[in-house]
Design a protein around this motif. Structure first.
Motif, mmCIF file in Angstrom:
data_model
loop_
_atom_site.group_PDB
_atom_site.id
_atom_site.type_symbol
_atom_site.label_atom_id
_atom_site.label_comp_id
_atom_site.label_asym_id
_atom_site.label_seq_id
_atom_site.Cartn_x
_atom_site.Cartn_y
_atom_site.Cartn_z
ATOM 1 N N SER B 45 0.825 -1.209 0.000
ATOM 2 C CA SER B 45 0.000 0.000 0.000
ATOM 3 C C SER B 45 0.857 1.256 0.000
ATOM 4 O O SER B 45 1.958 1.269 0.539
ATOM 5 C CB SER B 45 -0.899 0.057 1.245
ATOM 6 N N LYS B 46 0.327 2.281 -0.609
ATOM 7 C CA LYS B 46 0.925 3.617 -0.509
ATOM 8 C C LYS B 46 -0.211 4.616 -0.367
ATOM 9 O O LYS B 46 -1.040 4.772 -1.266
ATOM 10 C CB LYS B 46 1.741 3.936 -1.768
ATOM 11 N N TYR B 47 -0.270 5.260 0.778
ATOM 12 C CA TYR B 47 -1.283 6.296 0.990
ATOM 13 C C TYR B 47 -0.598 7.659 0.977
ATOM 14 O O TYR B 47 0.472 7.836 1.555
ATOM 15 C CB TYR B 47 -1.993 6.124 2.336
ATOM 16 N N TYR B 48 -1.225 8.595 0.304
ATOM 17 C CA TYR B 48 -0.750 9.981 0.390
ATOM 18 C C TYR B 48 -1.704 10.729 1.292
ATOM 19 O O TYR B 48 -2.913 10.627 1.135
ATOM 20 C CB TYR B 48 -0.753 10.653 -0.984
ATOM 21 N N LYS B 63 -5.615 6.856 -1.423
ATOM 22 C CA LYS B 63 -5.034 5.513 -1.452
ATOM 23 C C LYS B 63 -4.546 5.239 -2.871
ATOM 24 O O LYS B 63 -5.254 4.671 -3.690
ATOM 25 C CB LYS B 63 -6.073 4.492 -1.021
ATOM 26 N N ALA B 64 -3.336 5.705 -3.149
ATOM 27 C CA ALA B 64 -2.815 5.598 -4.514
ATOM 28 C C ALA B 64 -2.576 4.140 -4.888
ATOM 29 O O ALA B 64 -2.836 3.720 -6.010
ATOM 30 C CB ALA B 64 -1.530 6.405 -4.661
ATOM 31 N N VAL B 65 -2.031 3.370 -3.947
ATOM 32 C CA VAL B 65 -1.921 1.920 -4.117
ATOM 33 C C VAL B 65 -2.471 1.318 -2.841
ATOM 34 O O VAL B 65 -2.052 1.683 -1.748
ATOM 35 C CB VAL B 65 -0.452 1.491 -4.348
ATOM 36 N N ASP B 66 -3.436 0.430 -2.972
ATOM 37 C CA ASP B 66 -4.186 -0.004 -1.806
ATOM 38 C C ASP B 66 -4.205 -1.527 -1.671
ATOM 39 O O ASP B 66 -4.971 -2.197 -2.342
ATOM 40 C CB ASP B 66 -5.622 0.554 -1.909
ATOM 41 N N CYS B 86 -4.937 5.943 -11.451
ATOM 42 C CA CYS B 86 -5.316 4.683 -10.803
ATOM 43 C C CYS B 86 -4.179 4.122 -9.965
ATOM 44 O O CYS B 86 -4.362 3.157 -9.234
ATOM 45 C CB CYS B 86 -5.786 3.661 -11.825
ATOM 46 N N GLY B 87 -2.982 4.710 -10.079
ATOM 47 C CA GLY B 87 -1.899 4.281 -9.196
ATOM 48 C C GLY B 87 -0.749 3.560 -9.874
ATOM 49 O O GLY B 87 0.132 3.027 -9.217
ATOM 50 N N LYS B 88 -0.736 3.574 -11.193
ATOM 51 C CA LYS B 88 0.298 2.844 -11.935
ATOM 52 C C LYS B 88 1.699 3.366 -11.612
ATOM 53 O O LYS B 88 2.598 2.592 -11.271
ATOM 54 C CB LYS B 88 0.044 2.960 -13.452
ATOM 55 N N SER B 89 1.869 4.675 -11.730
ATOM 56 C CA SER B 89 3.202 5.240 -11.504
ATOM 57 C C SER B 89 3.621 5.082 -10.049
ATOM 58 O O SER B 89 4.805 4.882 -9.758
ATOM 59 C CB SER B 89 3.229 6.726 -11.872
ATOM 60 N N THR B 90 2.660 5.179 -9.154
ATOM 61 C CA THR B 90 2.968 4.987 -7.740
ATOM 62 C C THR B 90 3.504 3.576 -7.517
ATOM 63 O O THR B 90 4.504 3.381 -6.818
ATOM 64 C CB THR B 90 1.710 5.228 -6.886
ATOM 65 N N LEU B 91 2.854 2.615 -8.149
ATOM 66 C CA LEU B 91 3.313 1.226 -8.046
ATOM 67 C C LEU B 91 4.741 1.098 -8.571
ATOM 68 O O LEU B 91 5.598 0.485 -7.943
ATOM 69 C CB LEU B 91 2.364 0.318 -8.841
ATOM 70 N N ALA B 92 4.994 1.722 -9.722
ATOM 71 C CA ALA B 92 6.328 1.664 -10.318
ATOM 72 C C ALA B 92 7.365 2.234 -9.361
ATOM 73 O O ALA B 92 8.425 1.641 -9.141
ATOM 74 C CB ALA B 92 6.339 2.434 -11.633
ATOM 75 N N GLY B 97 11.772 1.621 -5.446
ATOM 76 C CA GLY B 97 12.299 2.157 -4.202
ATOM 77 C C GLY B 97 12.464 3.674 -4.200
ATOM 78 O O GLY B 97 13.254 4.213 -3.447
ATOM 79 N N LEU B 98 11.715 4.359 -5.039
ATOM 80 C CA LEU B 98 11.842 5.815 -5.110
ATOM 81 C C LEU B 98 10.935 6.506 -4.104
ATOM 82 O O LEU B 98 11.096 7.679 -3.809
ATOM 83 C CB LEU B 98 11.523 6.301 -6.528
ATOM 84 N N ILE B 99 9.929 5.788 -3.622
ATOM 85 C CA ILE B 99 9.099 6.328 -2.545
ATOM 86 C C ILE B 99 8.962 5.245 -1.473
ATOM 87 O O ILE B 99 9.166 4.068 -1.751
ATOM 88 C CB ILE B 99 7.692 6.753 -3.044
ATOM 89 N N ASN B 100 8.612 5.668 -0.273
ATOM 90 C CA ASN B 100 8.448 4.691 0.805
ATOM 91 C C ASN B 100 7.044 4.130 0.803
ATOM 92 O O ASN B 100 6.082 4.850 0.594
ATOM 93 C CB ASN B 100 8.731 5.346 2.151
ATOM 94 N N LYS B 101 6.951 2.842 1.071
ATOM 95 C CA LYS B 101 5.626 2.238 1.122
ATOM 96 C C LYS B 101 4.962 2.557 2.456
ATOM 97 O O LYS B 101 5.640 2.858 3.448
ATOM 98 C CB LYS B 101 5.753 0.731 0.934
ATOM 99 N N THR B 102 3.632 2.515 2.459
ATOM 100 C CA THR B 102 2.900 2.706 3.697
ATOM 101 C C THR B 102 2.852 1.392 4.464
ATOM 102 O O THR B 102 3.025 1.350 5.668
ATOM 103 C CB THR B 102 1.468 3.200 3.404
ATOM 104 N N SER B 103 2.598 0.305 3.739
ATOM 105 C CA SER B 103 2.646 -1.011 4.369
ATOM 106 C C SER B 103 2.824 -2.080 3.308
ATOM 107 O O SER B 103 2.783 -1.790 2.122
ATOM 108 C CB SER B 103 1.355 -1.273 5.159
#
Ligand code: ATP
Ligand code: ADP
Ligand code: SF4
Ligand code: SF4
Ligand code: MG
Ligand code: MG
Lengths: 337, 364
Positions: B45-48, B63-66, B86-92, B97-103
């Motif tokens: 998951s990645k929440y902003y 919830k960019a990636v949920d 829909c969260g594609k780039s966030t997933l990428a 490892g360019l952003i930190n995951k939420t969980s």
């Protein structure tokens, strides 16, 4: 140049339009970024201009409305005549007194740009941006203008009342593009130039905008010049296609004829380079590619402009090539056709 | 120069082997069993969080990636599709490892993916290529420096070998040595995109994440890049996570398709099956919005503005707490979908879908 003939009451006809682009700081020579272009479109018709980036499509669109950047470019010849129902006489935009241009832009011919993010003012509510456009041409009261703006937003399938006070950033990309179209349409023009209106959008949103353009065409008998680099979009939305390369029309004719039976090597190459969807389709096959890429050198005189990338070229192509009528209504600029 | 060697000789030698491997197996179950997982994500998951306004201290969550779970096989092209936002780039970016995951967790080759673990050197194994060939290259650096930089940094080559190294990589992506000393602005979009790919290849990665690698390119140029990618898959056993919104391209190059909506996975299917019959209602809408390129003009423009439209930005304002994310737009929805969230589950033939009523066709 024609296919099917012109209707008498409503048409936009470009004849021999040439626009020169001057290099910055005298580096290199000038080029004809739009070169002897003939094109016409009737009311209720969509003419697609298809070509790759840098081929001068946007310049063509801007020049039709005399919006081409004056510091670097100049229309050196040609005419853009428009006939609209309700107008007493045909007028030639290229010969219009500059002070009369604002009365034509938006009212007779309108334009939608490629990127809605840069063409909408981010700090003004969208409703106000539309009423501004109305006030520029009509002396009417604020409530009345607001009503018109709302009705046009509704026509674009945006809830006009609810969204009138929204700022651009509160809308999705597809909605912003539809606001742009509402703005272009609010004075009920006869012709619309749509410069890559869906390029910045994803598939579902893009289809929404395309369906809307089709709808307003039918409702208002609008004549549309639709600029795109996507052949499948051109194929699905247009009545005729002008294949554009390095400032010139390379091939033009009825959409079906061009797609089913392309004549010019460039059109043939383009059609072959797109992954397609026939029933016997083979995934993972090598795609056809056109070697190299379009450069400013391709705009120079004395050779076919597609010469550097053409699979059929030979020494006979090293001269200016005219646009010839190959069969009724089909034109191609190639000596091998 | 191990990187260079690898691309020149390794490629040719292994061509035959790879053909044998992929050509023989027809049975799908067998295919999956024999496939080796290179990367898998578990409940990622990645929440902003952001403030609604300056005066409101309550924070909204995007919830960019949920909570998504998926795996990527070695040597496959795993396509991720879905509309804007829909969260594609966030997933990428999470995988790179360019952003930190939420969980959640990501495993690479069975090991926890942790870019800080210097010994494992994941940075070298996983590379990312961005959407925009215009802004992703340093405008002030010459091409050969751009390309060789990651290899120098990873001590793969000596600084003095940069020029030769870059030249051989350029050759591999079908560019001529002439541009070694050019600057990015002197190149076309397609050339720049290939320079971007050459740079990622410089460290001989195993997995390449490609975020809309051809969206900004013209048709004739995009074909050049796609051919290159297919080549690398066949010859170098590369694996890709390929993000795009062009289903024609997915159909042409992908082995499996992953459909995202509202930060969640709607469906994962082998590409062939997907294009025969999408399982999820949203996949169906995507599938039907493909422009029929080789067919006669037959677009059904009507009906797109109604419930079936399936478009526009996903409403983030409230955040759907329960029920199916696609409920509001779904043509197949029933009461149960509003209250319960459909899990991503097996729907047969190695396919997964998160829908209570998969294989329901629109217009019924
Ligand atoms: N840094 C950020 N801060 C806040 N919200 C963000 C941030 N980055 C992305 N988002 C939000 O997360 C969601 C997913 O964004 P993402 O960039 O992953 O979309 P995408 O699927 O790649 O879309 P596109 O097709 O337009 O590239 C969007 O709603 C976006 O607005
Ligand atoms: N404002 C400008 N000043 C100088 N050159 C320009 C300007 N705008 C575009 N050009 C050049 O004119 C050519 C055609 O551009 P354009 O009409 O934007 O192409 P297209 O719309 O087909 O992508 C390109 O070579 C481009 O670099
Ligand atoms: S004139 Fe010659 S170079 Fe030009 S398109 Fe025809 S064959 Fe090719
Ligand atoms: S679970 Fe229900 S609402 Fe969700 S996609 Fe399936 S049918 Fe539609
Ligand atoms: Mg343009
Ligand atoms: Mg993105």
């Amino acid at each position: 140049m024609a296919y099917g003939g012109k209707t008498k009451t409503m048409n936009l006809e470009i004849k021999d339009l040439t626009v020169r682009l001057y290099p910055k700081k005298n580096a290199g020579r000038h080029i004809n970024v739009v070169d002897s272009v003939d094109l016409y479109v009737n009311g209720g018709e969509i003419a697609a201009v298809v070509g790759e980036s840098g081929s001068g499509k946007s310049f063509l669109g801007l020049s039709i409305m005399r919006l081409n950047p004056p510091d670097v470019s100049e229309v050196v010849s040609g005419s853009v005549k428009i006939k609209c129902p309700g107008e007493k006489e045909e007028l030639d935009i290229m010969r219009l007194n500059p002070k009369n241009l604002p009365s034509v832009r938006g009212r007779l011919v309108s334009i939608v740009f490629q990127d809605p993010n840069t063409s909408l003012n981010p700090v003004i509510k969208i409703g106000e941006q539309i009423t501004e456009a109305i006030f520029a041409h009509k002396k009417i009261g604020k409530p009345e203008a607001k009503e018109i703006a709302i009705s046009y937003l509704n026509r674009m399938n945006i809830d006009g009342k609810a969204r009138f006070n929204a700022y651009p950033h509160e809308l999705s990309g597809g909605m912003r593009q539809r606001v742009m179209i509402a703005m272009a349409m609010v004075l009920n023009p006869c012709f619309l130039i749509a410069d890559e209106p869906t390029t910045a959008l994803d598939v579902t949103t893009s289809l929404q905008v395309l369906s809307l353009i089709e709808k307003i065409k039918l409702e208002s008998n609008l004549g549309i010049i639709f600029i795109t680099h996507d052949l499948s979009i051109a194929k699905n939305i247009s009545d005729k296609i002008y294949v554009f390369y390095a400032g010139q029309v390379m091939e033009c004719g009825k959409t079906e004829e061009i797609m089913d039976n392309p004549l010019h090597p460039y059109t043939v190459s383009l059609i072959n380079s797109v992954p397609s969807l026939p029933a016997d389709y083979m995934p993972k096959q090598k795609l056809f590619t056109i070697p190299g890429y379009l450069t400013k050198d391709d705009f120079t005189e004395g050779k076919c402009r597609f010469y550097s990338r053409c699979f059929k070229r030979d020494n006979n192509c090293l001269k200016n090539i005219p646009l010839n009528e190959i069969s009724r209504g089909m034109f191609a600029r190639c000596i091998k056709v | 120069m191990p990187g260079v060697l690898r691309y020149n000789s390794f490629a040719r030698k292994n061509k035959a082997n790879i053909k044998k491997e992929t050509g023989k197996i027809n049975n799908k179950t067998k295919q999956n069993m024999e496939k080796e997982i290179i990367l898998n994500a578990l409940n990622l998951s990645k929440y902003y969080k952001y403030y609604k306004s300056v005066f409101d201290i309550k924070r909204d969550v995007i919830k960019a990636v949920d909570d998504i779970t998926f795996e990527v096989f070695r040597n496959e092209i795993f396509a991720v599709v879905g509309e804007t936002g829909c969260g594609k780039s966030t997933l990428a970016k999470l995988v790179a490892g360019l952003i930190n995951k939420t969980s959640g967790d990501i495993y690479y080759d069975g090991e926890l993916l942790d870019y800080k673990d210097k010994k494992k050197n994941f940075r070298k194994k996983i590379q990312i290529v961005f959407q925009d060939p215009y802004s992703s290259l340093n405008p002030k650096k010459k091409i050969y420096k751009i390309i060789s930089y990651p290899a120098v940094k990873n001590n793969i080559i000596k600084k003095r070998d940069r020029l030769d190294f870059a030249a051989s990589l350029l050759k591999n992506v079908g560019l001529s040595e002439e541009i070694l000393h050019s600057y990015p602005y002197e190149l076309s979009g397609g050339q720049r995109q290939r320079v971007g790919i050459a740079r990622s290849l410089s460290v001989s990665p195993e997995l390449l994440i490609l975020d809309e690698p051809v969206s900004a390119l013209d048709m004739s140029i995009s074909a050049q890049v796609l051919n290159l990618l297919m080549d690398l898959q066949a010859h170098d056993k590369m694996s890709y996570i390929f993000i795009t919104h062009d289903l024609k391209i997915v159909r042409h190059i992908a082995d499996r398709v992953c459909v995202m909506y509202g930060g969640k996975i709607m469906e994962i299917s082998p590409s062939q099956d997907f294009f025969k019959e999408p399982a999820h209602p949203y996949s169906n809408i995507l599938y039907n919005s493909m422009l029929p390129y080789n067919f006669k003009k037959q677009l059904n423009f009507t009906g797109l503005n109604g419930k079936n439209a399936g478009s526009g930005l996903i409403s983030k304002e409230k955040g759907i707490e329960k029920g199916c994310v696609y409920f509001k737009k779904c043509y197949a929805s029933k009461e149960i979908c509003e209250k319960n969230e459909p899990p991503l589950k097996d729907v047969g033939d190695n396919r997964m879908a998160s829908c209570f009523f998969p294989f329901t066709h629109p217009g019924l």
